[in-house]
Design a protein around this motif. Structure first.
Motif, short mmCIF file in Angstrom:
data_model
loop_
_atom_site.label_atom_id
_atom_site.label_comp_id
_atom_site.label_asym_id
_atom_site.label_seq_id
_atom_site.Cartn_x
_atom_site.Cartn_y
_atom_site.Cartn_z
N ALA A 197 0.83 -1.21 0.00
CA ALA A 197 0.00 0.00 0.00
C ALA A 197 0.87 1.26 0.00
CB ALA A 197 -0.92 -0.01 1.21
N ARG A 198 1.94 1.24 0.78
CA ARG A 198 2.84 2.40 0.83
C ARG A 198 3.50 2.62 -0.52
NH1 ARG A 198 5.71 0.71 4.72
NH2 ARG A 198 4.32 1.53 6.32
N TYR A 199 3.88 1.52 -1.16
CA TYR A 199 4.49 1.62 -2.50
C TYR A 199 3.49 2.21 -3.49
CZ TYR A 199 5.76 0.25 -7.20
OH TYR A 199 6.01 0.28 -8.54
N LEU A 200 2.26 1.70 -3.48
CA LEU A 200 1.25 2.14 -4.44
C LEU A 200 1.03 3.64 -4.39
CD1 LEU A 200 -1.14 1.54 -6.45
CD2 LEU A 200 -2.59 1.41 -4.41
N ALA A 201 0.86 4.17 -3.21
CA ALA A 201 0.48 5.57 -3.06
C ALA A 201 1.65 6.50 -2.80
CB ALA A 201 -0.55 5.71 -1.94
N GLY A 202 2.87 5.97 -2.80
CA GLY A 202 4.03 6.83 -2.57
C GLY A 202 4.04 7.47 -1.20
N GLY A 203 3.53 6.74 -0.22
CA GLY A 203 3.51 7.26 1.14
C GLY A 203 2.28 8.07 1.48
N ARG A 204 1.41 8.30 0.52
CA ARG A 204 0.17 9.05 0.79
C ARG A 204 -0.85 8.12 1.46
NH1 ARG A 204 2.02 9.74 -4.30
NH2 ARG A 204 2.70 11.82 -4.96
N PRO A 205 -1.89 8.68 2.05
CA PRO A 205 -2.93 7.83 2.67
C PRO A 205 -3.54 6.88 1.64
CG PRO A 205 -3.18 10.11 3.38
CD PRO A 205 -2.15 10.12 2.28
N VAL A 206 -3.77 5.66 2.03
CA VAL A 206 -4.32 4.66 1.12
C VAL A 206 -5.23 3.73 1.90
CG1 VAL A 206 -2.29 3.20 1.42
CG2 VAL A 206 -3.78 2.84 -0.55
#
Length: 254
Positions: free
Chosen positions: A218-227
């Motif tokens: 999830a962190r990878y997908l959103a680049g550290g943004r909330p997901v």
């Protein structure tokens, strides 16, 4: 989530899309209901579910419905609003084929409801795409573009990136296969480069097989943004039948 509550999420869709789904399926799967709840709320979303849970349709259907519900952009270079990225070229071709059913079905449902059928086009861009098709997309983008990480990088490095300025949703399939790899790092950079040319950063939807820890994907997908993570409980059900060639195995003759 009970079957009734799962069905309620269809009320968020336009009449034609909801009509097609209800006529084609008994109810959304748990993964689909959770995904549509998150995606329709505008959140970056990762859907973790096994094969057969309908997660690919869960990623596409909301975006298709939104495109079917609004006029086509006046600026033709802003027409491509959904970008699907698959790390496997063969999977990308399968997705293009599998999109035909909902697109045709929603069109038929709209006709039955006396509504204007949607005009949604799909194209594929990979290393095998003929040059004339690549030039055609650069001039007149399709609504949905199916591509690979490498082809996305090349498009963003050329003038073709102008045809991606209308992207609103990015779907990353098999995201667990690229997270934490060199190939995944290049894709992450491409996603940031894409956001940089958009008026508003695209909503990211990741599809993943069962993976741990899911928080890293999830962190990878959103680049550290909330997901938002959609990960329904998955249980294996066995349907086992024992068949013997004789009525009584205890009376076998030597």
């Amino acid at each position: 989530m009970g079957k009734g509550k799962r069905a309620d999420v269809l009320d968020r869709f336009s009449p034609a899309t909801a009509e097609w789904f209800r006529s084609s399926f008994s109810a959304p799967t748990t993964a689909q209901a959770g995904a549509w709840d998150a995606i329709s709320s505008g959140h970056h979303t990762v859907v973790v579910a096994p094969t057969g849970s309908g997660k690919t349709l869960s990623a596409f259907l909301w975006a298709i419905d939104r495109m079917a519900s609004v006029p086509v952009p006046e600026e033709k270079l802003e027409r491509c609003r959904v970008l699907y990225v698959s790390p496997m070229k063969a999977l990308a071709v399968d997705v293009e084929r599998n999109l035909r059913a909902p697109l045709v079905g929603i069109g038929h449902a709209a006709t039955r409801l006396e509504l204007a059928p949607p005009d949604i086009s799909v194209s594929v861009r990979s290393g095998d795409t003929p040059a004339n098709e690549r030039r055609a997309f650069a001039r007149t983008p399709t609504d949905i573009l199916i591509t690979t990480p490498e082809s996305l990088f090349l498009m963003l490095t050329s003038s073709v990136r102008e045809a991606l300025r209308g992207v609103e949703t990015v779907i990353i399939d098999e995201v667990h296969a690229v997270a934490g790899t060199k190939r995944g790092a290049h894709l992450a950079l491409s996603l940031e480069r894409l956001d940089a040319i958009l008026p508003t950063p695209a909503q990211r939807v990741g599809l993943s097989a069962t993976v741990r820890p899911v928080e890293e994907v999830a962190r990878y997908l959103a680049g550290g943004r909330p997901v938002e993570i959609v990960q329904p409980v998955s249980t294996k059900q066995w349907d086992l039948e024992v068949v013997v060639p004789v009525p009584d195995m205890g009376e076998l003759s030597g």
